[in-house]
Every structure is written in structure tokens, then in C-alpha cells.
Design a protein around this motif. Structure first.
Motif, PDB file in Angstrom:
ATOM      1  N   ASN A  46      13.551  -4.015   4.699  1.00 59.18           N
ATOM      2  CA  ASN A  46      12.293  -3.717   4.021  1.00 59.18           C
ATOM      3  C   ASN A  46      11.653  -2.425   4.507  1.00 59.18           C
ATOM      4  O   ASN A  46      10.440  -2.262   4.445  1.00 59.18           O
ATOM      5  N   SER A  47      12.472  -1.514   4.971  1.00 60.01           N
ATOM      6  CA  SER A  47      11.956  -0.202   5.385  1.00 60.01           C
ATOM      7  C   SER A  47      12.177   0.769   4.230  1.00 60.01           C
ATOM      8  O   SER A  47      11.668   0.564   3.122  1.00 60.01           O
ATOM      9  N   THR A  57      12.221   5.009  -1.938  1.00 59.66           N
ATOM     10  CA  THR A  57      11.540   3.745  -2.183  1.00 59.66           C
ATOM     11  C   THR A  57      11.420   2.981  -0.882  1.00 59.66           C
ATOM     12  O   THR A  57      12.384   2.888  -0.115  1.00 59.66           O
ATOM     13  N   VAL A  58      10.231   2.424  -0.624  1.00 57.93           N
ATOM     14  CA  VAL A  58      10.017   1.622   0.577  1.00 57.93           C
ATOM     15  C   VAL A  58       9.840   0.163   0.199  1.00 57.93           C
ATOM     16  O   VAL A  58       9.419  -0.173  -0.909  1.00 57.93           O
ATOM     17  N   GLY A  59      10.183  -0.717   1.151  1.00 58.07           N
ATOM     18  CA  GLY A  59      10.093  -2.150   0.924  1.00 58.07           C
ATOM     19  C   GLY A  59       8.720  -2.701   1.234  1.00 58.07           C
ATOM     20  O   GLY A  59       7.752  -1.965   1.432  1.00 58.07           O
ATOM     21  N   ASP A  66       6.901  -0.800  10.303  1.00 57.93           N
ATOM     22  CA  ASP A  66       5.998   0.350  10.410  1.00 57.93           C
ATOM     23  C   ASP A  66       6.057   1.244   9.180  1.00 57.93           C
ATOM     24  O   ASP A  66       5.672   2.403   9.229  1.00 57.93           O
ATOM     25  N   MET A  67       6.530   0.748   8.054  1.00 60.62           N
ATOM     26  CA  MET A  67       6.839   1.610   6.915  1.00 60.62           C
ATOM     27  C   MET A  67       5.841   1.525   5.769  1.00 60.62           C
ATOM     28  O   MET A  67       5.578   2.519   5.123  1.00 60.62           O
ATOM     29  N   SER A  68       5.297   0.363   5.469  1.00 61.01           N
ATOM     30  CA  SER A  68       4.468   0.267   4.263  1.00 61.01           C
ATOM     31  C   SER A  68       3.356  -0.755   4.390  1.00 61.01           C
ATOM     32  O   SER A  68       3.081  -1.512   3.474  1.00 61.01           O
ATOM     33  N   ASN A  69       2.700  -0.809   5.532  1.00 56.44           N
ATOM     34  CA  ASN A  69       1.593  -1.732   5.712  1.00 56.44           C
ATOM     35  C   ASN A  69       0.370  -1.272   4.915  1.00 56.44           C
ATOM     36  O   ASN A  69       0.102  -0.079   4.789  1.00 56.44           O
ATOM     37  N   SER A  70      -0.370  -2.223   4.403  1.00 60.52           N
ATOM     38  CA  SER A  70      -1.592  -1.890   3.676  1.00 60.52           C
ATOM     39  C   SER A  70      -2.618  -1.314   4.644  1.00 60.52           C
ATOM     40  O   SER A  70      -2.590  -1.585   5.850  1.00 60.52           O
ATOM     41  N   SER A  71      -3.503  -0.491   4.119  1.00 58.79           N
ATOM     42  CA  SER A  71      -4.582   0.150   4.881  1.00 58.79           C
ATOM     43  C   SER A  71      -4.084   1.160   5.897  1.00 58.79           C
ATOM     44  O   SER A  71      -4.823   1.582   6.780  1.00 58.79           O
TER      45      SER A  71
END
Length: 319
Positions: A46-47, A57-59, A66-71
């Protein structure tokens, strides 16, 4: 979306203490290394999931890559390589590489032999000015950096991307042999040539697109002007003569206008530091100008840099 299909993506969360994650198309999507640590390669589904025709594209980050956390605000620096990796037999070790010769950039993978010296083909057709190498398998071996402006004999020297160390002198690294138009040489150091799998990012200077050089700090608010021949979009700076200073990464997407002063540190997980009032630089039409008396401008210190153009006239973009 970045406007092209990247072969190399370097990504960092700006407002959090996240790792710098480095992905490339030769090792394959979902596999990353951390520039701020010696950790071996990690595979995370999911990176970065894919390299796409217009970006990547990120997961969903369900397991914390550490790739697509909200906020979280992110920055990603992207280089176009040469497509699918191909076998290269120019060196004594066979390599797999993806080379963009017009832009002077290649991604190289190889397996070490633990021999006294080996050569590895890089595919650029001209000698690289900067080579960044990491073992994919070993968490004990540091990142190795060759830079053509690192001392008067750069082939005898090595910088570590994941530390604040000054340059190191040792024949075990590059075997005191400068890279050629077809190969670079590694010595006996396990950081470059044990039986691990390695990846190397190779850069050769291209007029109007990239520049690799050095300057000397003067500890003045009227700091050095560094000529590049273009307006920079992305610059990394490191003092090679002294220990204790970070690697500094600046770009024109986080600072759209002068002054430039939002620093990230490739050797550290630190969040972005806003130094626009304390350690500012200007990106000018033909180079960059340091506007402070401290960092990266300590008196008498030698600094090496890599710089890429805002608007390349002849070559593929780095963004």
C-alpha cells in the motif's frame, strides 16, 4: 500526475516526522529504501503501487508506509528514466539498468561479488558526476555517495547520504578509480560490494538541465552565488569538509517564490523546517544565491550540490 512516467520517485511527508521513501521502476513498485536510514529494502503493497504514464499511484497506507496518511502534506521529486530495465555487460559485474541518456540519469541494480574490485555498467554514455548506492538487503550498510566536486580527487572520497558525516577517504569505496563513460568502480567495502543486491542512482551533468559542483561558505548575509546556467527547481546541498551539518533539500514547489527556505533533510525524518527568515536562499535565472550568514554558508566550509532546472530547454523533466 507529474507530466511524465517517472522511473525514480523520492517522497517525504512535509509536516510529520516520516521517512524519506525512495522508489524506482527497476526494483519495482511497492519497494522502497529510506535515505535517512541504513535499513534494507522494504516491500509494502500500500505504498507506491504503480509507475503511471502521467505520474504514480499510491495505496491506502493501511499498514503505515508513511505514504498517504490523511492530514499529511507530501512532496515528491520525480526523475524520468529509460523505461524497462535492460541487461548491461559493460562492467565486470552484469547490471540491470534503465537509462535516460538525454537527461543524464540511470537506475542501476547489481549483485556484488565480495571481490577486490569490480566495475558496473551505468548506461549513460558519459561519466556520471554523482552516484548514490545502497545495499537492498543489508541494514548495516550506509548509503554511499560519489560526487565529482568532492575534493580534488573525488574518486578517493565518499559521503554518506544517511548521516551528517564529512567526506571519508578510503580506497575500499571506489577503488580510487574515477567513473568512465561506461562504468563505475567499487572496491572491497561491504557497503558497495559484498554479496548483496544493490541499487545505484547515477547522474551526469547536462547543460541547461543539471549541474553538480561545489562552493565555499563565507559566513556573510551576502553569501555565495552559485552559477548553474538555469533557474533551479530542485537543489540538494551538503558540506563535505565538516561533520555535523545535514543534507539540505530545497525546491520551487514548496517555495514558489523567493526567498527559498523550506528545508527538508535527506538524512533525517524531521518535518519540514521553515527557515525563510533565518537561512534563506534565492533561486535566480542562472543559479542560486545564499542570503544568510549561517547554513549552508559556514565560513571556509566546502559544500557540494546537485541542481536541476525549472524549465529544461533540451532534456526530459525532473519534477
Amino acid at each position: 500526475g507529474v507530466g511524465f512516467q517517472p522511473g525514480f520517485v523520492w517522497q517525504k511527508g512535509r509536516n510529520v516526522t516520516y521517512n524519506h521513501l525512495l522508489f524506482d521502476s527497476v526494483r519495482g513498485a511497492t519497494k522502497y529504501l529510506r535515505s535517512n536510514a541504513a535499513n534494507a529494502e522494504t516491500t509494502e503493497a500500500n505504498s507506491l503501487e504503480s509507475f503511471d504514464t502521467d505520474g504514480f499511484t499510491v495505496g491506502n497506507n493501511s499498514s503505515g508506509s508513511d505514504m498517504s496518511n490523511s492530514s499529511v502534506n507530501y512532496v515528491a521529486w520525480n526523475w524520468k528514466a529509460g523505461g524497462t530495465g535492460v541487461t548491461n555487460d559493460d562492467g565486470s559485474i552484469q547490471s540491470t539498468l534503465s537509462a535516460n541518456t538525454e537527461a543524464g540519469f540511470s537506475i542501476v541494480t547489481y549483485t556484488g561479488t565480495n571481490s577486490s574490485t569490480e566495475t558496473i555498467g551505468h548506461g549513460l554514455g558519459t561519466a556520471p558526476d554523482m552516484i548514490i548506492v545502497k545495499s537492498r538487503d543489508n541494514s548495516s550498510n550506509f548509503w554511499c555517495v560519489y560526487h565529482s566536486a568532492n575534493t580534488s580527487e573525488p574518486e578517493t572520497e565518499l559521503l554518506r547520504l544517511n548521516t551528517t558525516d564529512a567526506t571519508l577517504d578510503g580506497v575500499a569505496y571506489w577503488n580510487d578509480t574515477a567513473p568512465t563513460s561506461s562504468v563505475f568502480t567499487v572496491g572491497t567495502s561491504s557497503a558497495l560490494n559484498n554479496t548483496d543486491n544493490f541499487v545505484a542512482y547515477c547522474f551526469a551533468e547536462k547543460d541547461g538541465y543539471s549541474r553538480f559542483g561545489s562552493f565555499t561558505g563565507n559566513a556573510s548575509a551576502d553569501g555565495p552565488f552559485v552559477y548553474t546556467g538555469f533557474r533551479p527547481a530542485f537543489v540538494i546541498i551538503k558540506t563535505s569538509s565538516h561533520a555535523g551539518e545535514n543534507w539540505y533539500a530545497l525546491d520551487n514547489k514548496r517555495d514558489v517564490h523567493n526567498v527559498v527556505g523550506r528545508y527538508l533533510f535527506p538524512n533525517a525524518t524531521s518535518a519540514e523546517a521553515d527557515y525563510t527568515s533565518s537561512y534563506p536562499l534565492d533561486f535566480l535565472s542562472n543559479g542560486f544565491k545564499i542570503r544568510n550568514a549561517s547554513y549552508p554558508n559556514q565560513s571556509g566550509r566546502t559544500y557540494i550540490y546537485m541542481a536541476f532546472a525549472e524549465q529544461p530547454f533540451k532534456y526530459s523533466n525532473a519534477r
